[in-house]
Motif scaffolding. Structure first.
Motif, PDB file in Angstrom:
ATOM      1  N   ARG A  86     -78.537   4.448 -68.312  1.00  0.00           N
ATOM      2  CA  ARG A  86     -77.086   4.374 -68.162  1.00  0.00           C
ATOM      3  C   ARG A  86     -76.603   5.118 -66.917  1.00  0.00           C
ATOM      4  O   ARG A  86     -75.530   4.809 -66.394  1.00  0.00           O
ATOM      5  CB  ARG A  86     -76.411   4.951 -69.401  1.00  0.00           C
ATOM      6  CG  ARG A  86     -76.565   4.107 -70.678  1.00  0.00           C
ATOM      7  CD  ARG A  86     -75.539   4.524 -71.699  1.00  0.00           C
ATOM      8  NE  ARG A  86     -75.684   3.922 -73.008  1.00  0.00           N
ATOM      9  CZ  ARG A  86     -75.283   2.689 -73.342  1.00  0.00           C
ATOM     10  NH1 ARG A  86     -74.750   1.909 -72.414  1.00  0.00           N
ATOM     11  NH2 ARG A  86     -75.425   2.239 -74.573  1.00  0.00           N
ATOM     12  N   SER A  87     -77.372   6.082 -66.452  1.00  0.00           N
ATOM     13  CA  SER A  87     -76.909   6.900 -65.326  1.00  0.00           C
ATOM     14  C   SER A  87     -77.209   6.294 -63.969  1.00  0.00           C
ATOM     15  O   SER A  87     -76.677   6.741 -62.955  1.00  0.00           O
ATOM     16  CB  SER A  87     -77.550   8.296 -65.401  1.00  0.00           C
ATOM     17  OG  SER A  87     -78.940   8.224 -65.112  1.00  0.00           O
ATOM     18  N   ARG A  88     -78.064   5.281 -63.911  1.00  0.00           N
ATOM     19  CA  ARG A  88     -78.456   4.685 -62.634  1.00  0.00           C
ATOM     20  C   ARG A  88     -77.854   3.288 -62.490  1.00  0.00           C
ATOM     21  O   ARG A  88     -77.464   2.661 -63.469  1.00  0.00           O
ATOM     22  CB  ARG A  88     -79.983   4.592 -62.515  1.00  0.00           C
ATOM     23  CG  ARG A  88     -80.719   5.837 -62.951  1.00  0.00           C
ATOM     24  CD  ARG A  88     -80.339   7.058 -62.156  1.00  0.00           C
ATOM     25  NE  ARG A  88     -80.927   7.056 -60.829  1.00  0.00           N
ATOM     26  CZ  ARG A  88     -80.748   8.042 -59.957  1.00  0.00           C
ATOM     27  NH1 ARG A  88     -79.995   9.076 -60.262  1.00  0.00           N
ATOM     28  NH2 ARG A  88     -81.319   7.981 -58.768  1.00  0.00           N
ATOM     29  N   ARG A  89     -77.830   2.780 -61.256  1.00  0.00           N
ATOM     30  CA  ARG A  89     -77.316   1.436 -61.003  1.00  0.00           C
ATOM     31  C   ARG A  89     -78.253   0.629 -60.115  1.00  0.00           C
ATOM     32  O   ARG A  89     -77.941  -0.495 -59.742  1.00  0.00           O
ATOM     33  CB  ARG A  89     -75.929   1.519 -60.352  1.00  0.00           C
ATOM     34  CG  ARG A  89     -74.860   2.138 -61.246  1.00  0.00           C
ATOM     35  CD  ARG A  89     -73.489   2.166 -60.602  1.00  0.00           C
ATOM     36  NE  ARG A  89     -73.481   2.979 -59.398  1.00  0.00           N
ATOM     37  CZ  ARG A  89     -73.203   2.529 -58.178  1.00  0.00           C
ATOM     38  NH1 ARG A  89     -72.901   1.254 -57.996  1.00  0.00           N
ATOM     39  NH2 ARG A  89     -73.223   3.337 -57.136  1.00  0.00           N
ATOM     40  N   ARG A 128     -71.285   9.965 -64.329  1.00  0.00           N
ATOM     41  CA  ARG A 128     -71.540   9.613 -65.722  1.00  0.00           C
ATOM     42  C   ARG A 128     -71.176  10.786 -66.621  1.00  0.00           C
ATOM     43  O   ARG A 128     -71.654  11.907 -66.427  1.00  0.00           O
ATOM     44  CB  ARG A 128     -73.029   9.267 -65.899  1.00  0.00           C
ATOM     45  CG  ARG A 128     -73.456   8.999 -67.333  1.00  0.00           C
ATOM     46  CD  ARG A 128     -72.919   7.701 -67.859  1.00  0.00           C
ATOM     47  NE  ARG A 128     -73.291   7.517 -69.268  1.00  0.00           N
ATOM     48  CZ  ARG A 128     -72.846   6.534 -70.029  1.00  0.00           C
ATOM     49  NH1 ARG A 128     -72.026   5.619 -69.522  1.00  0.00           N
ATOM     50  NH2 ARG A 128     -73.214   6.435 -71.280  1.00  0.00           N
ATOM     51  N   CYS A 134     -69.045   7.512 -70.876  1.00  0.00           N
ATOM     52  CA  CYS A 134     -68.217   6.658 -70.034  1.00  0.00           C
ATOM     53  C   CYS A 134     -68.586   6.862 -68.571  1.00  0.00           C
ATOM     54  O   CYS A 134     -69.188   7.870 -68.191  1.00  0.00           O
ATOM     55  CB  CYS A 134     -66.729   6.939 -70.255  1.00  0.00           C
ATOM     56  SG  CYS A 134     -66.214   8.627 -69.889  1.00  0.00           S
ATOM     57  N   ASP A 135     -68.226   5.884 -67.757  1.00  0.00           N
ATOM     58  CA  ASP A 135     -68.504   5.909 -66.330  1.00  0.00           C
ATOM     59  C   ASP A 135     -67.205   6.103 -65.575  1.00  0.00           C
ATOM     60  O   ASP A 135     -66.237   5.369 -65.783  1.00  0.00           O
ATOM     61  CB  ASP A 135     -69.182   4.610 -65.904  1.00  0.00           C
ATOM     62  CG  ASP A 135     -70.544   4.453 -66.558  1.00  0.00           C
ATOM     63  OD1 ASP A 135     -71.485   5.125 -66.109  1.00  0.00           O
ATOM     64  OD2 ASP A 135     -70.650   3.661 -67.508  1.00  0.00           O
ATOM     65  N   PHE A 169     -69.474   7.532 -58.032  1.00  0.00           N
ATOM     66  CA  PHE A 169     -69.628   7.325 -59.474  1.00  0.00           C
ATOM     67  C   PHE A 169     -70.092   8.610 -60.155  1.00  0.00           C
ATOM     68  O   PHE A 169     -70.765   9.441 -59.550  1.00  0.00           O
ATOM     69  CB  PHE A 169     -70.644   6.218 -59.747  1.00  0.00           C
ATOM     70  CG  PHE A 169     -70.172   4.848 -59.358  1.00  0.00           C
ATOM     71  CD1 PHE A 169     -69.654   3.979 -60.309  1.00  0.00           C
ATOM     72  CD2 PHE A 169     -70.233   4.429 -58.043  1.00  0.00           C
ATOM     73  CE1 PHE A 169     -69.210   2.719 -59.954  1.00  0.00           C
ATOM     74  CE2 PHE A 169     -69.796   3.175 -57.667  1.00  0.00           C
ATOM     75  CZ  PHE A 169     -69.278   2.316 -58.623  1.00  0.00           C
ATOM     76  N   LEU A 228     -69.038  -1.533 -62.373  1.00  0.00           N
ATOM     77  CA  LEU A 228     -70.024  -0.543 -61.976  1.00  0.00           C
ATOM     78  C   LEU A 228     -70.673  -0.862 -60.637  1.00  0.00           C
ATOM     79  O   LEU A 228     -71.400  -0.027 -60.081  1.00  0.00           O
ATOM     80  CB  LEU A 228     -71.089  -0.416 -63.061  1.00  0.00           C
ATOM     81  CG  LEU A 228     -70.565   0.229 -64.346  1.00  0.00           C
ATOM     82  CD1 LEU A 228     -71.534   0.032 -65.501  1.00  0.00           C
ATOM     83  CD2 LEU A 228     -70.312   1.711 -64.126  1.00  0.00           C
ATOM     84  N   ALA A 288     -80.254   7.494 -71.645  1.00  0.00           N
ATOM     85  CA  ALA A 288     -79.369   8.218 -70.733  1.00  0.00           C
ATOM     86  C   ALA A 288     -79.745   7.952 -69.281  1.00  0.00           C
ATOM     87  O   ALA A 288     -78.866   7.796 -68.417  1.00  0.00           O
ATOM     88  CB  ALA A 288     -79.425   9.717 -71.030  1.00  0.00           C
ATOM     89  N   SER A 330     -71.208  12.048 -70.524  1.00  0.00           N
ATOM     90  CA  SER A 330     -71.764  11.788 -71.852  1.00  0.00           C
ATOM     91  C   SER A 330     -70.850  12.362 -72.928  1.00  0.00           C
ATOM     92  O   SER A 330     -70.242  13.425 -72.740  1.00  0.00           O
ATOM     93  CB  SER A 330     -73.156  12.422 -71.982  1.00  0.00           C
ATOM     94  OG  SER A 330     -74.055  11.829 -71.076  1.00  0.00           O
TER      95      SER A 330
END
Length: 252
Positions: free
Chosen positions: A23-26, A221, A210-211, A219, A116, A20, A223
């Motif tokens: 997936r939550s960071r970029r 996130r 999904c984003d 952005f 993204l 998680a 879940s």
């Protein structure tokens, strides 16, 4: 007396939390071995996106030091964190992914990265830029002070079959949701994520969620209630989230 969870339950919870976070960071800190200086450690700030199975995807220029390093030695680590802005960073979660990074020309990966990281579109077509993907070998999770453990790649990644199935239906599902259910996506953002504004769109899907993006700069996130494995469970997840969001809107 409250029972403690089993070792396997704790490991699953840790793996889910690690995935998680990824997936939550970029943005993350990439560590490579300097090709020009006796393999000394070299760290660089990079942007990334997660593939449907949570493997990191990058857009690198061949002119960058870290790219030249990877050409000589594909081994690398990626540090992802949600700790730096806390009063005591030691209490925040961080994840180090260890593996190998190599070019991957699959068009789906480019689309995902740019969805993204839309700001990268201005240079993505330059001749020296290529998409790279990290094959995770293991991961080190720190959930806070004195909460550290190593995880195998299989524990961190989504199941291969589910990741492939969601990857296959992703373009069509995104197009359908954004075209036919824009109001519901807005409810997801406002009621479930407490995010303001209108014009939210879904830009990426995976088994865990999904984003959402608003105006290509904001952005969020979202879940799923539980991981999805195919188009049927994906539809059920969106319906469950919609019911929860509408219930919250009615109550307020």
């Amino acid at each position: 007396m409250q029972k403690r969870g089993s070792a396997s339950e704790n490991k699953t919870e840790t793996a889910n939390a690690a995935r998680a976070l990824a997936r939550s960071r970029r943005v993350g800190m990439l560590a490579t071995a300097l090709a020009s200086d006796d393999s000394r450690p070299y760290a660089s700030l990079v942007t990334y996106a997660c593939d449907t199975d949570a493997s990191p995807i990058f857009l690198f220029s061949t002119l960058a030091d870290h790219t030249r390093n990877l050409a000589a030695d594909a081994r690398a680590s990626l540090l992802i964190e949600d700790a730096g802005r806390r009063a005591n960073p030691q209490t925040g979660p961080r994840l180090t992914l260890v593996g190998r990074i190599a070019p991957d020309e699959e068009p789906r990966l480019r689309r995902r990265f740019l969805a993204l990281n839309p700001g990268a579109a201005m240079y993505a077509e330059f001749g020296d830029f290529r998409i790279y993907r990290m094959a995770i070998e293991r991961a080190h999770w720190v959930g806070g002070f004195a909460q550290a453990r190593w995880l195998e790649s299989a524990a961190v990644l989504s199941a291969a079959a589910a990741a492939a199935a969601i990857g296959e239906v992703e373009p069509g599902a995104i197009a359908h949701m954004n075209t036919a259910h824009g109001e519901t996506i807005g409810l997801y953002a406002r009621q479930l994520l407490r995010r303001a504004g209108s014009g939210w769109r879904i830009v990426a899907l995976d088994p865990d969620g999904c984003d959402l993006v608003r105006r290509a700069t904001t952005f969020a996130r979202l879940s799923f209630p539980q991981p999805v494995t195919d188009s049927t469970s994906l539809r059920e997840a969106f319906l469950a989230l919609a019911a929860t969001a509408r219930s919250g809107a009615a109550a307020s």
